[in-house]
Design a protein around this motif. Sequence first.
Motif, PDB file in Angstrom:
ATOM      1  N   PRO A 163       0.676  -0.721  -0.167  1.00 17.77           N
ATOM      2  CA  PRO A 163       0.031  -0.602   0.062  1.00 17.77           C
ATOM      3  C   PRO A 163       1.147   1.217  -0.039  1.00 17.77           C
ATOM      4  O   PRO A 163       0.458   2.619   0.116  1.00 17.77           O
ATOM      5  CB  PRO A 163      -0.897  -0.425   1.463  1.00 17.77           C
ATOM      6  N   GLN A 167      -0.376   5.817   0.626  1.00 16.63           N
ATOM      7  CA  GLN A 167      -0.254   6.564   1.549  1.00 16.63           C
ATOM      8  C   GLN A 167       0.667   7.632   1.007  1.00 16.63           C
ATOM      9  O   GLN A 167       0.671   8.515   1.180  1.00 16.63           O
ATOM     10  CB  GLN A 167       0.664   5.402   2.461  1.00 16.63           C
ATOM     11  N   CYS A 170      -1.274   9.867  -0.375  1.00 25.27           N
ATOM     12  CA  CYS A 170      -2.405  10.837   0.340  1.00 25.27           C
ATOM     13  C   CYS A 170      -1.152  11.862   1.625  1.00 25.27           C
ATOM     14  O   CYS A 170      -1.979  12.738   1.322  1.00 25.27           O
ATOM     15  CB  CYS A 170      -2.588   9.999   1.560  1.00 25.27           C
ATOM     16  N   LYS A 176      -7.852  11.467   2.493  1.00 25.75           N
ATOM     17  CA  LYS A 176      -7.920  10.403   2.927  1.00 25.75           C
ATOM     18  C   LYS A 176      -8.105   9.362   1.811  1.00 25.75           C
ATOM     19  O   LYS A 176      -8.467   9.129   0.612  1.00 25.75           O
ATOM     20  CB  LYS A 176      -9.019  10.009   3.834  1.00 25.75           C
ATOM     21  N   PRO A 177      -7.359   8.080   2.349  1.00 21.52           N
ATOM     22  CA  PRO A 177      -7.378   6.649   1.612  1.00 21.52           C
ATOM     23  C   PRO A 177      -8.812   6.273   0.834  1.00 21.52           C
ATOM     24  O   PRO A 177      -9.056   6.353  -0.149  1.00 21.52           O
ATOM     25  CB  PRO A 177      -7.124   5.486   1.672  1.00 21.52           C
ATOM     26  N   SER A 178     -10.135   6.580   1.744  1.00 20.81           N
ATOM     27  CA  SER A 178     -10.922   6.585   1.411  1.00 20.81           C
ATOM     28  C   SER A 178     -11.827   7.128   0.320  1.00 20.81           C
ATOM     29  O   SER A 178     -12.549   6.605  -0.176  1.00 20.81           O
ATOM     30  CB  SER A 178     -12.171   6.234   3.060  1.00 20.81           C
ATOM     31  N   LYS A 194      -6.644  -2.884  -1.855  1.00 22.12           N
ATOM     32  CA  LYS A 194      -7.727  -3.032  -0.742  1.00 22.12           C
ATOM     33  C   LYS A 194      -6.654  -3.520   0.474  1.00 22.12           C
ATOM     34  O   LYS A 194      -7.584  -2.844   1.637  1.00 22.12           O
ATOM     35  CB  LYS A 194      -8.004  -4.672  -0.965  1.00 22.12           C
ATOM     36  N   GLY A 197      -6.596   0.598   2.037  1.00 20.11           N
ATOM     37  CA  GLY A 197      -8.373   1.343   2.517  1.00 20.11           C
ATOM     38  C   GLY A 197      -8.654   2.756   1.932  1.00 20.11           C
ATOM     39  O   GLY A 197      -9.375   2.557   1.879  1.00 20.11           O
ATOM     40  N   GLY A 199     -11.031   3.895  -1.457  1.00 24.78           N
ATOM     41  CA  GLY A 199     -12.523   3.882  -1.279  1.00 24.78           C
ATOM     42  C   GLY A 199     -12.667   2.933  -2.807  1.00 24.78           C
ATOM     43  O   GLY A 199     -14.574   2.655  -2.348  1.00 24.78           O
TER      44      GLY A 199
END
Length: 236
Positions: A163, A167, A170, A176-178, A194, A197, A199
């Motif tokens: 991931p 990051q 972001c 935000k990741p979402s 996944k 995180g 969205g």
Amino acid sequence: MATIKGILFDKDGTLVDFHATWFAVADQLALRAAAGDRAKADALLDLVGYDFEARGFRPNSIFAAGTNAEIVAAWFPDTPDAARQDILADFDEFILRENMATPVELPGIKQTLHDLHSAGLRMAVATNDSTRSAERTLSALGIAQLFEAAYGYDAVAYPKPAPDTVQAFCDLTGLKPSQLAMVGDNRHDLEMAKAGGVGLAIGVLSGTGSRETLEPLADVILGSIAELPAYLAGRS
């Protein structure tokens, strides 16, 4: 559902026609690794995922989804690390010189990306190619100005499917990741989504992945990114 404000795009198979752009360079790299031995080069291509019967790279194979470092490791398993790094540097330069000046874009990507950019979405590329190669590709296609960053395997500590790139984007944007979508044609892309995180994990069928390989990890599957603006508009 979270409002999507940023998008990470895979490069090959998502923005760029994977097979049209990459087969010739893969063949040349294999011949270099095999010192010109055609039979050995074909064996090396098979090792990293080329299907000679189907005339394409297998989904989620090393060449389709892995990094240049993983290709070198597969082709030179008994070579000491220092020498392998020299081979990797040579491969990166060869790809940059021979192939990335003339990438083959997928249909409709320029208008799609302009539309998404105009809608205020913040965009970056996440690829397991090198960062310099990704930047060269975006420039060659005339779309570099639409992206805030290009993250290659060498831009983060751990590339896809880890991931780290999520990051990093972001951190750059403050999102935000979402609030992000990840778009890609391989499981590595969606596994990163996944793990980070994200969205919205979007699989596209314009590359080496199939509906069967992508569906277990994707929130939605589209034919290509040309369908993305309408899909995102329908979510809001």
